[in-house]
Design an enzyme around this catalytic site. Structure first.
Site, PDB file in Angstrom:
ATOM      1  CB  CYS A 103      12.531  -4.177  32.938  1.00  0.00           C
ATOM      2  SG  CYS A 103      13.317  -5.751  33.362  1.00  0.00           S
ATOM      3  CB  CYS A 189      13.489 -10.062  29.032  1.00  0.00           C
ATOM      4  SG  CYS A 189      14.313  -8.706  28.167  1.00  0.00           S
ATOM      5  CG  PHE A 332      29.205  -4.719   4.414  1.00  0.00           C
ATOM      6  CD1 PHE A 332      30.251  -5.400   5.027  1.00  0.00           C
ATOM      7  CD2 PHE A 332      29.465  -3.494   3.814  1.00  0.00           C
ATOM      8  CE1 PHE A 332      31.534  -4.853   5.050  1.00  0.00           C
ATOM      9  CE2 PHE A 332      30.731  -2.939   3.828  1.00  0.00           C
ATOM     10  CZ  PHE A 332      31.777  -3.621   4.449  1.00  0.00           C
ATOM     11  CD  GLU A 353      27.593 -10.573   3.798  1.00  0.00           C
ATOM     12  OE1 GLU A 353      28.682 -11.032   4.218  1.00  0.00           O
ATOM     13  OE2 GLU A 353      26.930  -9.743   4.452  1.00  0.00           O
ATOM     14  CG  ASP A 379      38.809  -8.913   2.658  1.00  0.00           C
ATOM     15  OD1 ASP A 379      38.048  -8.280   3.411  1.00  0.00           O
ATOM     16  OD2 ASP A 379      40.011  -9.129   2.936  1.00  0.00           O
ATOM     17  CB  CYS A 427      24.923  -1.071  13.569  1.00  0.00           C
ATOM     18  SG  CYS A 427      26.500  -1.832  13.165  1.00  0.00           S
TER      19      CYS A 427
END
Length: 483
Positions: A103, A189, A332, A353, A379, A427
């Site tokens: 890039c 991009c 999740f 969730e 929760d 993540c």
């Protein structure tokens, strides 16, 4: 580069060998002259992709744009008590892994930080980051982590594009500069899907044509099954500009939505509401998952499919077709990224969730695909709620795909209430290592690991761990045999 969807807390930068960068008071010096330049030999690569060196006094220096084994001239731009920060001003002796960035904006745009490192070396680095963070917690992997990867360019199907209008009325449209709120103006991009990258120049021209361009906060782009959706963050409603946006969307063949208002924005479709969806394969099944623009959706479709395939492969022994009905608790769960594929394998899936709207979407996706998934709201940051979920569902397999903050409340509950198998999709490898330490302390053993290169050319990595609680698994097997 910020994604469209679930807001995940920002990661802190981390160093190597136990040295973690901390935010310091403003006792920071920005150096510009020759006194801030040093010749350094780079000894390693920090978790965030910066080179690591020590100066003549033994002080650690983090060097942007430097690679292990290189000798560089570095300019120090920030001094801290425990370490300095610098950037490469000249590469004196280059690493064999150094490549030309794909890039032309690399180095100024803050979206990518590893384009100067070969793709193969990037992925080796990410495997090493996972191994090292787990090792710090006393956790050894059973072997080399599997690599889940695909193309290094043209992979990203969602993005948030910043918009700024300067005092002269010039429009800037792009991503933030490194270490700055300033926008780098982009015409293209290479990590975006071509269908999204090709819109950057027309979008700038469109914003320039508006009567009130300063009312545009940002733009969101999402590519889903054969269609592109544009969402405009409109800080103040402007009827004439909304007409211009509709004309633009029609000319470009886009779905168009807008968040209208500054304080409590409301979402509104400015073109006919589309039925957005994406596809997953699970064995011989093709699943269609409906979604809304604000839903979390993995940015890299190909790598996400590899993660789903890996989950099904790893859990296959626990999802034996000889004894269907394995109880799976998916926390999740999002729009059903793992829940629905697992249900196609005969598992009895309960999916949880935090958002009621997301639970409804998940239930709708299960119905659309005619798979049995029980969707519920809870929760998942509340320890008591986690305890109740484990008690009421009595899962044999637990699937976790939490945000960057991890799932510590739940993992603490698993110390007292172990589940035979835990599949943890992460993540943030730092919070994964923290949570895995709780599980290993309770007798869990890491059986498999994988690194998913979800964001090539960045230091971000996703990872997967499969953990077994041998005692719990044996008890479960005994109960099944007795039954």
């Amino acid at each position: 580069m910020t994604g469209l969807g679930k807001r995940r807390p920002a990661r802190s930068r981390s160093g190597v060998s136990g040295l973690r960068e901390r935010r310091q008071p403003a006792s920071v010096e920005r150096s510009a002259g020759s006194e801030g330049r040093r010749e350094l030999v780079i000894q390693g690569l920090a978790h965030d992709g910066r080179g690591v060196a020590r100066d003549v006094d033994g002080k650690t220096v983090f060097v942007e744009g430097a690679l292990p084994g290189e000798r560089v001239q570095a300019s120090v731009h920030r001094r801290r008590k425990r370490f300095d920060e610098a950037h490469v001003s000249e590469v004196i002796a280059a690493s064999a892994s150094r490549v030309a960035p794909p890039c032309r904006h690399y180095g100024s745009c803050g979206g990518c930080d590893l384009q100067h490192l070969s793709l193969e070396a990037q992925r080796d680095h990410k495997r090493e980051v996972l191994r090292e963070l787990l090792a710090r917690q006393g956790i050894e992997l059973p072997g080399a982590s599997s690599l889940l990867a695909d193309a290094g360019e043209g992979y990203r199907r969602r993005a948030r594009i910043g918009v700024r209008v300067d005092s002269n009325g010039q429009v800037r449209l792009g991503f933030r500069a490194r270490h700055s709120h300033r926008l780098v103006d982009l015409d293209d991009c290479p990590v975006l899907l071509p269908a999204l990258s090709s819109l950057l120049r027309p979008l700038r021209e469109q914003v320039e044509s508006l009567e009130a361009p300063r009312h545009v906060g940002h733009l969101e782009l999402l590519a889903s099954d054969g269609a592109v959706t544009l969402v405009v963050r409109q800080l103040r409603e402007h009827v004439a500009d909304q007409r211009r946006w509709r004309a633009f969307a029609e000319a470009q063949g886009l779905h168009l939505g807008a968040w209208l208002g500054r304080e409590s924005p409301r979402f509104e479709w400015l073109t006919p509401p589309p039925a957005l969806h994406c596809r997953l394969t699970a064995g011989r099944r093709t699943l269609v998952l409906g979604l809304e623009p604000s839903d979390f959706l993995q940015a890299n479709e190909a790598v996400n499919q590899r993660m789903v395939d890996t989950a099904l492969s790893w859990l296959a022994p626990a999802l034996s077709p000889v004894a269907p009905g394995t109880r799976v608790l998916d926390l999740f769960a999002g729009i059903g990224n793992f829940s629905l594929p697992l249900a196609t394998q005969g598992a009895e899936v309960s999916a949880v969730e935090g958002s009621t709207a997301m639970v409804e979407r998940l239930a709708g996706n299960a119905a659309r695909n005619q798979v049995a998934v029980t969707a519920r709201q809870a929760d998942l940051n509340d320890a008591e709620a986690c305890r109740r979920l484990l008690a009421t569902t009595a899962p044999e397999v637990l699937v976790l795909d939490p945000p960057r903050s991890g799932a510590e409340a739940l993992c603490r509950q698993l110390v007292e209430h172990p589940v035979p198998w835990v599949l943890y999709i992460s993540c943030d490898p730092a919070t994964l290592a923290r949570d895995a330490a709780w599980l290993v302390s309770a007798g869990y053993v890491v059986r498999r690991s994988a690194v998913a290169d979800m964001f090539a050319h960045t230091s971000h990595l996703e990872s997967m761990l499969l953990l077994e609680h041998p005692d719990s698994a044996r008890r479960q097997q005994g109960a099944s045999t007795d039954g």
